[in-house]
Scaffold this motif. Structure first.
Motif, PDB file in Angstrom:
ATOM      1  N   ALA A   2      40.638  38.341  44.764  1.00  0.00           N
ATOM      2  CA  ALA A   2      39.673  38.774  43.751  1.00  0.00           C
ATOM      3  C   ALA A   2      38.681  39.765  44.347  1.00  0.00           C
ATOM      4  N   VAL A  74      33.308  40.329  37.757  1.00  0.00           N
ATOM      5  CA  VAL A  74      34.540  40.112  38.503  1.00  0.00           C
ATOM      6  C   VAL A  74      35.486  41.242  38.121  1.00  0.00           C
ATOM      7  N   ASP A  77      40.757  39.379  39.355  1.00  0.00           N
ATOM      8  CA  ASP A  77      40.864  37.947  39.632  1.00  0.00           C
ATOM      9  C   ASP A  77      42.318  37.527  39.524  1.00  0.00           C
ATOM     10  N   VAL A  83      38.132  32.199  40.628  1.00  0.00           N
ATOM     11  CA  VAL A  83      37.028  32.989  41.175  1.00  0.00           C
ATOM     12  C   VAL A  83      35.983  33.263  40.099  1.00  0.00           C
TER      13      VAL A  83
END
Length: 111
Positions: A2, A74, A77, A83
């Motif tokens: 990630a 993020v 991922d 994550v």
């Protein structure tokens, strides 16, 4: 595994002098030999997923790193959402922790 965009760029508050801070979340095995790399425009910060899963509470070592994940998107991922969930947990506090932060019941001095 990630990538998480952090710092002022991740929070949407960057300036022309800002660099880009990216957490590269890896398996514990993938962390072997990895170190933070700093460049003029990009800081690549490797972090093991097990560390991201761990939620240090107010007043303990590592607590101050949780701020790094506030408003941090993020970007990638490949963990099936593990994550993203861990990043979300890093940014919240429960009622007991909020009381410790606001009232100072832990005796933590910020050091």
């Amino acid at each position: 595994m990630a990538m998480v965009l952090s710092g002022s760029v991740g929070r949407g508050t960057s300036t022309s002098r800002s660099d880009v801070d990216v957490y590269v979340v890896l398996t514990d095995q993938g962390m072997a030999g990895r170190r933070t790399r700093h460049a003029d425009v990009l800081d690549e910060i490797p972090v093991p997923v097990s560390e991201l899963d761990d939620l240090p509470v107010f007043g303990t070592e590592g607590w101050y790193h949780r701020w790094s994940y506030a408003w941090a998107p993020v970007l990638l991922d490949r963990s099936g959402g593990r994550v993203a969930d861990a990043v979300r947990r890093q940014t919240g506090v429960d009622a007991d922790e909020a009381e410790s932060i606001l009232i100072g019941t832990t005796g933590w001095t910020g050091g």
